[in-house]
Design a protein around this motif. Sequence first.
Motif, PDB file in Angstrom:
ATOM      1  N   ALA A 155       0.843  -1.201   0.000  1.00 35.74           N
ATOM      2  CA  ALA A 155       0.000   0.000   0.000  1.00 35.74           C
ATOM      3  C   ALA A 155       0.873   1.242   0.000  1.00 35.74           C
ATOM      4  CB  ALA A 155      -0.939   0.016   1.213  1.00 35.74           C
ATOM      5  N   ILE A 156       0.280   2.334  -0.483  1.00 30.24           N
ATOM      6  CA  ILE A 156       0.906   3.651  -0.438  1.00 30.24           C
ATOM      7  C   ILE A 156      -0.061   4.586   0.267  1.00 30.24           C
ATOM      8  CG2 ILE A 156       1.892   5.566  -1.739  1.00 30.24           C
ATOM      9  CD1 ILE A 156       3.440   3.006  -2.098  1.00 30.24           C
ATOM     10  N   TYR A 157       0.445   5.347   1.245  1.00 36.11           N
ATOM     11  CA  TYR A 157      -0.357   6.325   1.982  1.00 36.11           C
ATOM     12  C   TYR A 157       0.145   7.722   1.630  1.00 36.11           C
ATOM     13  CZ  TYR A 157      -1.992   2.369   4.757  1.00 36.11           C
ATOM     14  OH  TYR A 157      -2.552   1.181   5.152  1.00 36.11           O
ATOM     15  N   PHE A 158      -0.775   8.584   1.219  1.00 32.07           N
ATOM     16  CA  PHE A 158      -0.411   9.942   0.824  1.00 32.07           C
ATOM     17  C   PHE A 158      -0.614  10.904   1.990  1.00 32.07           C
ATOM     18  CE2 PHE A 158      -1.832   7.915  -3.198  1.00 32.07           C
ATOM     19  CZ  PHE A 158      -0.604   7.947  -3.859  1.00 32.07           C
TER      20      PHE A 158
ATOM     21  N   ASP B  33       1.970  15.164  -7.434  1.00 32.32           N
ATOM     22  CA  ASP B  33       2.773  14.077  -6.866  1.00 32.32           C
ATOM     23  C   ASP B  33       1.924  12.822  -6.674  1.00 32.32           C
ATOM     24  OD1 ASP B  33       5.041  15.575  -6.850  1.00 32.32           O
ATOM     25  OD2 ASP B  33       5.119  15.901  -4.696  1.00 32.32           O
ATOM     26  N   ARG B  34       0.699  13.007  -6.202  1.00 38.66           N
ATOM     27  CA  ARG B  34      -0.174  11.842  -5.991  1.00 38.66           C
ATOM     28  C   ARG B  34      -0.484  11.164  -7.312  1.00 38.66           C
ATOM     29  NH1 ARG B  34      -5.964  11.994  -2.805  1.00 38.66           N
ATOM     30  NH2 ARG B  34      -6.897  12.106  -4.883  1.00 38.66           N
ATOM     31  N   ARG B  35      -0.813  11.950  -8.311  1.00 40.79           N
ATOM     32  CA  ARG B  35      -1.098  11.386  -9.632  1.00 40.79           C
ATOM     33  C   ARG B  35       0.107  10.655 -10.212  1.00 40.79           C
ATOM     34  NH1 ARG B  35      -4.269  16.472 -12.470  1.00 40.79           N
ATOM     35  NH2 ARG B  35      -6.414  15.781 -12.027  1.00 40.79           N
TER      36      ARG B  35
ATOM     37  N   PHE C 285      -4.177   2.335  -2.412  1.00 43.40           N
ATOM     38  CA  PHE C 285      -3.766   3.714  -2.185  1.00 43.40           C
ATOM     39  C   PHE C 285      -4.694   4.339  -1.146  1.00 43.40           C
ATOM     40  CE2 PHE C 285      -2.566   2.709  -6.555  1.00 43.40           C
ATOM     41  CZ  PHE C 285      -1.220   3.034  -6.548  1.00 43.40           C
ATOM     42  N   TYR C 286      -4.093   5.063  -0.203  1.00 42.97           N
ATOM     43  CA  TYR C 286      -4.864   5.693   0.865  1.00 42.97           C
ATOM     44  C   TYR C 286      -4.487   7.167   0.972  1.00 42.97           C
ATOM     45  CZ  TYR C 286      -5.925   0.942   2.501  1.00 42.97           C
ATOM     46  OH  TYR C 286      -6.351  -0.354   2.589  1.00 42.97           O
ATOM     47  N   GLN C 287      -5.452   7.976   1.332  1.00 40.88           N
ATOM     48  CA  GLN C 287      -5.202   9.385   1.601  1.00 40.88           C
ATOM     49  C   GLN C 287      -5.320   9.626   3.097  1.00 40.88           C
ATOM     50  OE1 GLN C 287      -4.321  12.114  -0.478  1.00 40.88           O
ATOM     51  NE2 GLN C 287      -3.998  12.948   1.573  1.00 40.88           N
ATOM     52  N   MET C 288      -4.286  10.212   3.688  1.00 36.77           N
ATOM     53  CA  MET C 288      -4.360  10.576   5.095  1.00 36.77           C
ATOM     54  C   MET C 288      -5.270  11.797   5.243  1.00 36.77           C
ATOM     55  SD  MET C 288      -2.521   8.283   6.481  1.00 36.77           S
ATOM     56  CE  MET C 288      -2.621   8.942   8.156  1.00 36.77           C
ATOM     57  N   GLU C 289      -6.103  11.772   6.291  1.00 36.91           N
ATOM     58  CA  GLU C 289      -7.019  12.870   6.563  1.00 36.91           C
ATOM     59  C   GLU C 289      -7.085  13.113   8.063  1.00 36.91           C
ATOM     60  OE1 GLU C 289     -10.676  13.140   4.005  1.00 36.91           O
ATOM     61  OE2 GLU C 289     -10.267  10.996   3.738  1.00 36.91           O
ATOM     62  N   ARG C 290      -7.555  14.284   8.425  1.00 35.00           N
ATOM     63  CA  ARG C 290      -7.768  14.609   9.836  1.00 35.00           C
ATOM     64  C   ARG C 290      -9.111  14.040  10.284  1.00 35.00           C
ATOM     65  NH1 ARG C 290      -5.941  19.097   7.235  1.00 35.00           N
ATOM     66  NH2 ARG C 290      -3.966  20.002   7.959  1.00 35.00           N
TER      67      ARG C 290
ATOM     68  N   LYS D  86      -6.747   9.679  10.125  1.00 32.13           N
ATOM     69  CA  LYS D  86      -7.389   8.502   9.555  1.00 32.13           C
ATOM     70  C   LYS D  86      -6.862   8.308   8.138  1.00 32.13           C
ATOM     71  CE  LYS D  86     -11.507  10.949   7.814  1.00 32.13           C
ATOM     72  NZ  LYS D  86     -12.986  11.010   7.845  1.00 32.13           N
ATOM     73  N   ALA D  87      -6.981   7.099   7.636  1.00 29.67           N
ATOM     74  CA  ALA D  87      -6.552   6.788   6.273  1.00 29.67           C
ATOM     75  C   ALA D  87      -7.766   6.301   5.493  1.00 29.67           C
ATOM     76  CB  ALA D  87      -5.467   5.723   6.289  1.00 29.67           C
ATOM     77  N   THR D  88      -8.105   7.004   4.416  1.00 33.19           N
ATOM     78  CA  THR D  88      -9.256   6.657   3.599  1.00 33.19           C
ATOM     79  C   THR D  88      -8.776   6.039   2.291  1.00 33.19           C
ATOM     80  OG1 THR D  88     -10.486   8.532   4.508  1.00 33.19           O
ATOM     81  CG2 THR D  88     -11.368   7.509   2.530  1.00 33.19           C
TER      82      THR D  88
END
Length: 322
Positions: free
Chosen positions: A177-180, A188-190, A203-208, A216-218
């Motif tokens: 997995a990759i966490y952004f 960069d994400r693209r 692929f996960y996006q870090m969020e508050r 959290k990771a979505t």
Amino acid sequence: MTKSYKYRANLIIDGQKRDTIQLSDNVLYAARLDDLNDPFEGSVELPKSESQEYWVTPLFHELYDVGIYSMSAQKGQEKFPNNELLWAHYANSHKGFCIEYDLDILVNNLSKDFNISDKIYIAYQDERPEVKESDKLFDIRTKVFGTKSLAWKYENEVRLVFRTSGLKPIAKSAITAIYFGLNISLDDRRDIVGRMAGRSIDFYQMERVEDSYRLKATKLTFDYSHEIVDFNRRPTVDNYMVLYKSPNKDKNTMCEFVEQFRHRLTRPTNITIIDDIRAKPVLLNYKPRKMMSKSEIDIQEKHWIAYSTFDAPESVWMYPEK
């Protein structure tokens, strides 16, 4: 699966995104001891002679080209890389990303010609360890490469130790997995998603997490499902209200969605994005905040996701509560 995490800054070095390139090339970089950020790296107390004390650090730095690849070990039931300090220190204040490894696959597929030790979980203590004449080779390796001061305990480090420094090939399947980071750029994400396409990687996006200090990771679905729930045309501008149905609502995803939505438009347009139909009447029937009910305020804060104006079409304003 035993997980480990590598936080990456993704800085541009010599005109290239070194971390992204190494990721897509399926290699890791094992750094020399003297390139690591701990000034006491490899420091142990050797047997004393005539009250003189020796450290092994200069000896290793001078004679050996040992390579170290450091990761953060998974803590207990930890489901994603949520160490705030590591995101800040090693991922360029969330502008970078984090690689999730299957540590067993990673270790089992490394060339044994290079490996000194399969993996070492760092021990943290007040004083540097003492190497004794009775120590076996494994004990010495663990003390030299696997002991750090308590100041570094937050890293929860697991490391691979190689006979030489430099780039080392790894199995593709070791990356799971990759966490952004929160502040990674859309470009960069693209770039990373494009380079890693077609592989069994999530692929996960870090969020508050709202109203807290937690992260959290979505999981990114790259699904932009939506419904137009209101439209009106003015002489010089169109206004769309969109009910957004995807679980991904981070700013980069909203920018991608707005970009795609605008591709089919021919006139200047304002785009309002909500994720609950109850927000429609609240936003259409505008009232000053002091005249809104608590229910209306709550709906607006939780379900008005984003807004993009006709005069700044490339920008997306996220509702402050997000």
